[in-house]
Write a protein that holds these residues in place. Sequence first.
Motif, PDB file in Angstrom:
ATOM      1  N   LEU A 197       1.302 -55.750  -7.527  1.00 61.36           N
ATOM      2  CA  LEU A 197       2.453 -56.421  -6.913  1.00 61.36           C
ATOM      3  C   LEU A 197       3.705 -56.217  -7.770  1.00 61.36           C
ATOM      4  CD1 LEU A 197       3.657 -58.316  -4.751  1.00 61.36           C
ATOM      5  CD2 LEU A 197       2.900 -60.250  -6.157  1.00 61.36           C
ATOM      6  N   LYS A 198       3.544 -56.369  -9.071  1.00 60.52           N
ATOM      7  CA  LYS A 198       4.670 -56.192 -10.010  1.00 60.52           C
ATOM      8  C   LYS A 198       5.274 -54.793  -9.860  1.00 60.52           C
ATOM      9  CE  LYS A 198       5.663 -56.620 -14.998  1.00 60.52           C
ATOM     10  NZ  LYS A 198       6.242 -55.323 -15.317  1.00 60.52           N
ATOM     11  N   ARG A 199       4.415 -53.795  -9.810  1.00 59.47           N
ATOM     12  CA  ARG A 199       4.911 -52.419  -9.706  1.00 59.47           C
ATOM     13  C   ARG A 199       5.523 -52.133  -8.336  1.00 59.47           C
ATOM     14  NH1 ARG A 199       1.436 -52.461 -13.811  1.00 59.47           N
ATOM     15  NH2 ARG A 199       1.829 -51.010 -15.538  1.00 59.47           N
ATOM     16  N   LEU A 200       5.006 -52.788  -7.299  1.00 55.45           N
ATOM     17  CA  LEU A 200       5.610 -52.650  -5.971  1.00 55.45           C
ATOM     18  C   LEU A 200       7.038 -53.200  -5.993  1.00 55.45           C
ATOM     19  CD1 LEU A 200       5.879 -52.372  -2.904  1.00 55.45           C
ATOM     20  CD2 LEU A 200       4.458 -54.413  -2.646  1.00 55.45           C
ATOM     21  N   VAL A 201       7.195 -54.407  -6.510  1.00 57.69           N
ATOM     22  CA  VAL A 201       8.514 -55.049  -6.553  1.00 57.69           C
ATOM     23  C   VAL A 201       9.487 -54.240  -7.413  1.00 57.69           C
ATOM     24  CG1 VAL A 201       9.749 -57.113  -7.370  1.00 57.69           C
ATOM     25  CG2 VAL A 201       7.620 -57.360  -6.084  1.00 57.69           C
ATOM     26  N   GLU A 202       8.961 -53.548  -8.428  1.00 59.97           N
ATOM     27  CA  GLU A 202       9.818 -52.813  -9.370  1.00 59.97           C
ATOM     28  C   GLU A 202       9.915 -51.309  -9.053  1.00 59.97           C
ATOM     29  OE1 GLU A 202       8.158 -53.695 -13.198  1.00 59.97           O
ATOM     30  OE2 GLU A 202       8.786 -55.809 -13.146  1.00 59.97           O
ATOM     31  N   THR A 203       9.471 -50.880  -7.865  1.00 59.83           N
ATOM     32  CA  THR A 203       9.493 -49.447  -7.519  1.00 59.83           C
ATOM     33  C   THR A 203      10.880 -48.850  -7.689  1.00 59.83           C
ATOM     34  OG1 THR A 203       7.696 -49.751  -5.920  1.00 59.83           O
ATOM     35  CG2 THR A 203       8.992 -47.734  -5.721  1.00 59.83           C
ATOM     36  N   ASP A 204      11.877 -49.513  -7.102  1.00 62.87           N
ATOM     37  CA  ASP A 204      13.276 -49.110  -7.289  1.00 62.87           C
ATOM     38  C   ASP A 204      14.137 -50.340  -7.037  1.00 62.87           C
ATOM     39  OD1 ASP A 204      13.339 -49.394  -4.528  1.00 62.87           O
ATOM     40  OD2 ASP A 204      13.844 -47.310  -4.086  1.00 62.87           O
ATOM     41  N   GLU A 205      15.446 -50.179  -7.054  1.00 63.37           N
ATOM     42  CA  GLU A 205      16.330 -51.347  -6.913  1.00 63.37           C
ATOM     43  C   GLU A 205      16.088 -52.070  -5.595  1.00 63.37           C
ATOM     44  OE1 GLU A 205      19.921 -53.649  -5.864  1.00 63.37           O
ATOM     45  OE2 GLU A 205      19.312 -51.801  -4.862  1.00 63.37           O
ATOM     46  N   GLY A 206      15.861 -51.307  -4.521  1.00 62.33           N
ATOM     47  CA  GLY A 206      15.723 -51.919  -3.200  1.00 62.33           C
ATOM     48  C   GLY A 206      14.369 -52.539  -2.909  1.00 62.33           C
ATOM     49  N   SER A 207      13.356 -52.234  -3.726  1.00 61.30           N
ATOM     50  CA  SER A 207      12.002 -52.742  -3.430  1.00 61.30           C
ATOM     51  C   SER A 207      11.840 -54.224  -3.753  1.00 61.30           C
ATOM     52  CB  SER A 207      10.947 -51.922  -4.179  1.00 61.30           C
ATOM     53  OG  SER A 207      11.178 -51.982  -5.573  1.00 61.30           O
ATOM     54  N   ALA A 208      12.838 -54.840  -4.395  1.00 53.00           N
ATOM     55  CA  ALA A 208      12.806 -56.282  -4.669  1.00 53.00           C
ATOM     56  C   ALA A 208      13.541 -57.073  -3.584  1.00 53.00           C
ATOM     57  CB  ALA A 208      13.422 -56.568  -6.033  1.00 53.00           C
ATOM     58  N   TYR A 209      13.973 -56.391  -2.517  1.00 53.05           N
ATOM     59  CA  TYR A 209      14.692 -57.031  -1.417  1.00 53.05           C
ATOM     60  C   TYR A 209      13.935 -56.786  -0.112  1.00 53.05           C
ATOM     61  CZ  TYR A 209      18.722 -57.303  -4.602  1.00 53.05           C
ATOM     62  OH  TYR A 209      19.557 -57.580  -5.657  1.00 53.05           O
ATOM     63  N   LEU A 210      14.221 -57.611   0.903  1.00 55.75           N
ATOM     64  CA  LEU A 210      13.558 -57.464   2.205  1.00 55.75           C
ATOM     65  C   LEU A 210      14.272 -56.439   3.078  1.00 55.75           C
ATOM     66  CD1 LEU A 210      12.635 -61.089   3.355  1.00 55.75           C
ATOM     67  CD2 LEU A 210      11.159 -59.381   2.268  1.00 55.75           C
ATOM     68  N   GLY A 211      13.484 -55.664   3.830  1.00 60.07           N
ATOM     69  CA  GLY A 211      14.035 -54.731   4.796  1.00 60.07           C
ATOM     70  C   GLY A 211      13.763 -55.150   6.226  1.00 60.07           C
ATOM     71  N   GLU A 212      12.623 -55.808   6.453  1.00 60.48           N
ATOM     72  CA  GLU A 212      12.203 -56.118   7.834  1.00 60.48           C
ATOM     73  C   GLU A 212      11.756 -57.559   7.960  1.00 60.48           C
ATOM     74  OE1 GLU A 212       8.507 -55.069  10.855  1.00 60.48           O
ATOM     75  OE2 GLU A 212       8.985 -53.613   9.296  1.00 60.48           O
ATOM     76  N   VAL A 213      12.058 -58.146   9.127  1.00 61.78           N
ATOM     77  CA  VAL A 213      11.647 -59.496   9.503  1.00 61.78           C
ATOM     78  C   VAL A 213      10.950 -59.355  10.849  1.00 61.78           C
ATOM     79  CG1 VAL A 213      12.466 -61.802  10.063  1.00 61.78           C
ATOM     80  CG2 VAL A 213      13.758 -60.383   8.447  1.00 61.78           C
ATOM     81  N   ALA A 214       9.663 -59.703  10.940  1.00 62.75           N
ATOM     82  CA  ALA A 214       8.912 -59.481  12.184  1.00 62.75           C
ATOM     83  C   ALA A 214       8.231 -60.757  12.658  1.00 62.75           C
ATOM     84  CB  ALA A 214       7.871 -58.386  11.964  1.00 62.75           C
ATOM     85  N   LEU A 215       8.324 -60.997  13.962  1.00 66.67           N
ATOM     86  CA  LEU A 215       7.729 -62.181  14.591  1.00 66.67           C
ATOM     87  C   LEU A 215       6.524 -61.774  15.429  1.00 66.67           C
ATOM     88  CD1 LEU A 215      11.029 -63.947  15.778  1.00 66.67           C
ATOM     89  CD2 LEU A 215       9.779 -64.277  13.622  1.00 66.67           C
ATOM     90  N   VAL A 216       5.401 -62.436  15.166  1.00 63.29           N
ATOM     91  CA  VAL A 216       4.143 -62.165  15.878  1.00 63.29           C
ATOM     92  C   VAL A 216       3.459 -63.501  16.138  1.00 63.29           C
ATOM     93  CG1 VAL A 216       1.892 -61.024  15.794  1.00 63.29           C
ATOM     94  CG2 VAL A 216       3.841 -59.995  14.612  1.00 63.29           C
ATOM     95  N   PRO A 217       3.118 -63.831  17.388  1.00 67.25           N
ATOM     96  CA  PRO A 217       2.451 -65.101  17.654  1.00 67.25           C
ATOM     97  C   PRO A 217       1.042 -65.145  17.072  1.00 67.25           C
ATOM     98  CG  PRO A 217       2.538 -63.772  19.650  1.00 67.25           C
ATOM     99  CD  PRO A 217       3.358 -63.055  18.621  1.00 67.25           C
ATOM    100  N   HIS A 218       0.671 -66.327  16.573  1.00 67.30           N
ATOM    101  CA  HIS A 218      -0.684 -66.509  16.032  1.00 67.30           C
ATOM    102  C   HIS A 218      -1.728 -66.332  17.141  1.00 67.30           C
ATOM    103  CE1 HIS A 218      -3.615 -67.941  13.118  1.00 67.30           C
ATOM    104  NE2 HIS A 218      -4.072 -68.792  14.003  1.00 67.30           N
ATOM    105  N   ASP A 219      -1.346 -66.760  18.356  1.00 67.15           N
ATOM    106  CA  ASP A 219      -2.226 -66.587  19.522  1.00 67.15           C
ATOM    107  C   ASP A 219      -2.007 -65.183  20.089  1.00 67.15           C
ATOM    108  OD1 ASP A 219      -3.831 -66.853  21.714  1.00 67.15           O
ATOM    109  OD2 ASP A 219      -2.488 -68.185  22.820  1.00 67.15           O
ATOM    110  N   SER A 220      -2.648 -64.193  19.467  1.00 68.99           N
ATOM    111  CA  SER A 220      -2.526 -62.799  19.903  1.00 68.99           C
ATOM    112  C   SER A 220      -3.883 -62.123  19.716  1.00 68.99           C
ATOM    113  CB  SER A 220      -1.445 -62.075  19.091  1.00 68.99           C
ATOM    114  OG  SER A 220      -1.737 -62.125  17.710  1.00 68.99           O
ATOM    115  N   PRO A 221      -4.109 -60.974  20.383  1.00 72.50           N
ATOM    116  CA  PRO A 221      -5.467 -60.396  20.400  1.00 72.50           C
ATOM    117  C   PRO A 221      -6.083 -60.173  19.017  1.00 72.50           C
ATOM    118  CG  PRO A 221      -4.061 -59.264  21.986  1.00 72.50           C
ATOM    119  CD  PRO A 221      -3.180 -60.205  21.236  1.00 72.50           C
TER     120      PRO A 221
END
Length: 410
Positions: free
Chosen positions: A301-325
Amino acid sequence: MENLQSKLEKYAELAVKVGVNIQEGQTLVINAPLAATDFVRLVAKKAYDAGAKNVHVEWNDEELTLIKYKNAPDEAFHEFPLWKAKGYEEMAENGAAFMSIVASNPDLLKGVNPERIANANKASGQAMDTFRSYVQSDKISWTVIAASAPGWAQKVFPNDSEEAAVEKLWNAIFSATRVELEDPVSAWKEHCENLTSKVEFLNNKRFQKLHYTAPGTDLTIELPEKHLWAGAGSNNEQNVYFVANLPTEEVFTAAKKDGVNGTVSSTKPLNYGGTLIQNFSLTFKDGKVVEYSADEGYETLKRLVETDEGSAYLGEVALVPHDSPISNSNVIFYNTLFDENASNHLALGSAYAFNLEGGKTMSKEELQKNGLNTSITHVDFMIGSADMNIDGITADGEREPLFRNGNWAF
């Protein structure tokens, strides 16, 4: 009852006709593991039947990957073959469609030095940066699908024999992708229309922020002023409709890079680069991850967050219902393609250019100026549960329920 072979035929057809939506005279590029050889041949045949000019397959072998991680010198993980990156760029520029077939064993690289994995991911991310920009701006048609394989199947179904686990996983894949229905291609068209209606609702609302609350989560995400929600499929540069993920249950947009504050906790394991990260939390301040913890996989996780400057920020926000297949199957797939479609999720790293008005034709600098994050990585992680509530907040501060108890509230 349909046999396995007839379901595989329908699944291959779905991947070709709905996933990449291959066009007459087009080249199809397939990335696939050796474990999926028979299925790849089936996909190739369906692609030629649908008018493909050429099917080019890039094979990968998990055992060779493991041998390299265990035996190669450290410097090997700082390199990526540039001829391969250039080849992908050239094929994309010539109008090829791209299909990735995933079947990886989530525990393949357990025990491998996380630094090697991080260096390899960084090298490939840098080399494939231009190709990734084609993917994230909808220049090309692309799709990600899955195939059952022994290592993955036995992780998902550990109490079954190898043969039984592989068959069970195939059936779980078929169920999640609607292959068990009589006409999966028509079923997907209807499903895409349903997701599109959610997209239209959210785009009309123009929420300024989303506020998430759940056990271990209290997070506010600001959205760029010109954000666009997307879901189901997209249109490529030639205006051909394709569906990038089979399955997909999400609608998604971009986060404003510096507008994320609070703490979020994961609700499913994240398989990243052959290593599992479990029960982790991230705390954000002005968009950036400033604190994190994990019960398992902390170094990864540490290395993922520190991959580059942008890897410590969010790119995507996704909504998925819990009641799904996929969620209702109660199967943890240990594979993001499936687990992200069972749960609300976020992604660290780059945002998709098409989640911004006019973004498809913007330069990286223009995207950044409009609030989008850029990075050489993009990694989804799951945060949804039956206990999650989400409010949409308008520019004048009005709140509207979007999710209650894990499901759509409208």
